[in-house]
Design a protein around this motif. Sequence first.
Motif, PDB file in Angstrom:
ATOM      1  N   ALA A 162      37.096  37.542  34.401  1.00  0.00           N
ATOM      2  CA  ALA A 162      36.628  36.281  34.983  1.00  0.00           C
ATOM      3  C   ALA A 162      36.588  35.219  33.893  1.00  0.00           C
ATOM      4  O   ALA A 162      36.083  35.482  32.795  1.00  0.00           O
ATOM      5  CB  ALA A 162      35.236  36.453  35.601  1.00  0.00           C
ATOM      6  N   ALA A 163      37.139  34.044  34.177  1.00  0.00           N
ATOM      7  CA  ALA A 163      37.081  32.928  33.229  1.00  0.00           C
ATOM      8  C   ALA A 163      35.634  32.442  33.133  1.00  0.00           C
ATOM      9  O   ALA A 163      34.876  32.540  34.103  1.00  0.00           O
ATOM     10  CB  ALA A 163      37.980  31.794  33.705  1.00  0.00           C
ATOM     11  N   GLY A 168      38.874  37.095  31.561  1.00  0.00           N
ATOM     12  CA  GLY A 168      39.477  36.096  32.436  1.00  0.00           C
ATOM     13  C   GLY A 168      40.825  35.644  31.907  1.00  0.00           C
ATOM     14  O   GLY A 168      41.768  35.400  32.672  1.00  0.00           O
ATOM     15  N   ARG A 172      44.356  36.055  33.662  1.00  0.00           N
ATOM     16  CA  ARG A 172      45.286  34.938  33.784  1.00  0.00           C
ATOM     17  C   ARG A 172      46.678  35.336  33.279  1.00  0.00           C
ATOM     18  O   ARG A 172      47.690  34.991  33.893  1.00  0.00           O
ATOM     19  CB  ARG A 172      44.775  33.729  32.994  1.00  0.00           C
ATOM     20  N   ALA A 189      41.826  32.976  37.775  1.00  0.00           N
ATOM     21  CA  ALA A 189      40.813  33.384  36.804  1.00  0.00           C
ATOM     22  C   ALA A 189      39.543  32.552  36.949  1.00  0.00           C
ATOM     23  O   ALA A 189      38.428  33.061  36.804  1.00  0.00           O
ATOM     24  CB  ALA A 189      41.373  33.264  35.391  1.00  0.00           C
ATOM     25  N   ALA A 192      37.573  33.793  39.944  1.00  0.00           N
ATOM     26  CA  ALA A 192      36.872  35.026  39.611  1.00  0.00           C
ATOM     27  C   ALA A 192      35.626  34.739  38.784  1.00  0.00           C
ATOM     28  O   ALA A 192      34.568  35.352  38.991  1.00  0.00           O
ATOM     29  CB  ALA A 192      37.810  35.965  38.855  1.00  0.00           C
ATOM     30  N   GLY A 193      35.735  33.787  37.849  1.00  0.00           N
ATOM     31  CA  GLY A 193      34.585  33.415  37.042  1.00  0.00           C
ATOM     32  C   GLY A 193      33.468  32.802  37.870  1.00  0.00           C
ATOM     33  O   GLY A 193      32.283  33.053  37.631  1.00  0.00           O
ATOM     34  N   VAL A 230      32.669  27.612  33.807  1.00  0.00           N
ATOM     35  CA  VAL A 230      33.865  27.786  34.632  1.00  0.00           C
ATOM     36  C   VAL A 230      34.130  26.549  35.482  1.00  0.00           C
ATOM     37  O   VAL A 230      35.283  26.257  35.833  1.00  0.00           O
ATOM     38  CB  VAL A 230      33.741  29.054  35.496  1.00  0.00           C
TER      39      VAL A 230
END
Length: 379
Positions: A162-163, A168, A172, A189, A192-193, A230
């Motif tokens: 996760a970013a 993340g 990516r 990404a 997800a973050g 994020v």
Amino acid sequence: MNATLRLGRLAGVRVGVHWTALLIAVLVALTLARGRFPHAHPGEPAWGYWGLGLITALMFLVSLLAHEMAHVLVARRSGVAVDDVTLWMLGGAARLRGAARHPVTELRIAGVGPLTSLIAAVFFTGTAAWMAVLSAPGLAVECVSWLAAINFVLATFNALPAAPLDGGRVLRAYLWHRGGDRVRAARGAVAAGRYLGWFMLLTGFASVLLSGVLVGLWSALVGWFLIAAVTAEGRVVQLQGVLGDVTVRQVMTPEPVTVAPTVTVEGFLGTLPFRRYGHRAVPAVACDGAVAGLVPAWRINRVPLEGRSKVVIGDLMRPVTEVVTAAPDDFVADLVPCLDAALEHLALVLEGGRLVGVVSSSDINRMVSKLTTDAPLRT
């Protein structure tokens, strides 16, 4: 992310600490000196608890720095320059000058951080075991054991896909390799973050409300910072998607107003071009054409009237090594994160070591407006 405290340079890279990392270091020293150490080894003098607590907190920051410097070294070997490193709550952030040109490069740069923390965890674990065999003082073994545990936590947490975490970046790179679209991969990404941040925030508060255990506040606090980070990254990704393959040459202000480092503030303010100058800083260029640095307008304005005839521009400028620079054929999308973190939000455009233009955030915003309204590009 801008540093709250500048520490200097390491391997030619500026290193700073964000206030969140300083806060964590203070909390580490406090919780160890007032909690874990006295509980595990009662009867020791208070100065011993506090001394080892402070040393452990310092080593924690060193562990964060080692994690980020690993990113720096791999990025440099991959041909990606690094402007600075800032330690913060979730580990650190290395500001790259440009972006990886291939998913494999992205994977290497991102993956080396958690790997470094994992190696540190193994090292501290082995050291703690060796010290225990040699019957070292219990407090010292406890200190090294805690460092082993926290580095393992850093490696595990930063590996989450996760970013803006390293995981993340790995996600990516995978999505980029699979789909061939770097911007779309970055959006995945970022999404997800955002999910991870909200999950940690909500579960942390739920833990506090349902069980009454305050440790859930840590999860909520980390989740809140993750959401903030994020969200900022998401804005950058959105801009990068709009800008596409637009180059710096297409958005820069060519032949900007410059000033010689030897000119006094009074002499410079008396020139007509400066009165029409619309940027927050002015490039400083020597008589031989060499770029010396950048002079923030606020520094010029703060010089007292009686001192403007004596203070020269060179005393006020930031050296070129501390300024964001770009080449005319670089992609603007790669420049956006650097400008976002720069104090003056201005980059010098250099070609063959000579100044050919400047790029500000407002220049990029104007280009974004043109692109979103289908206006023709300036070539």
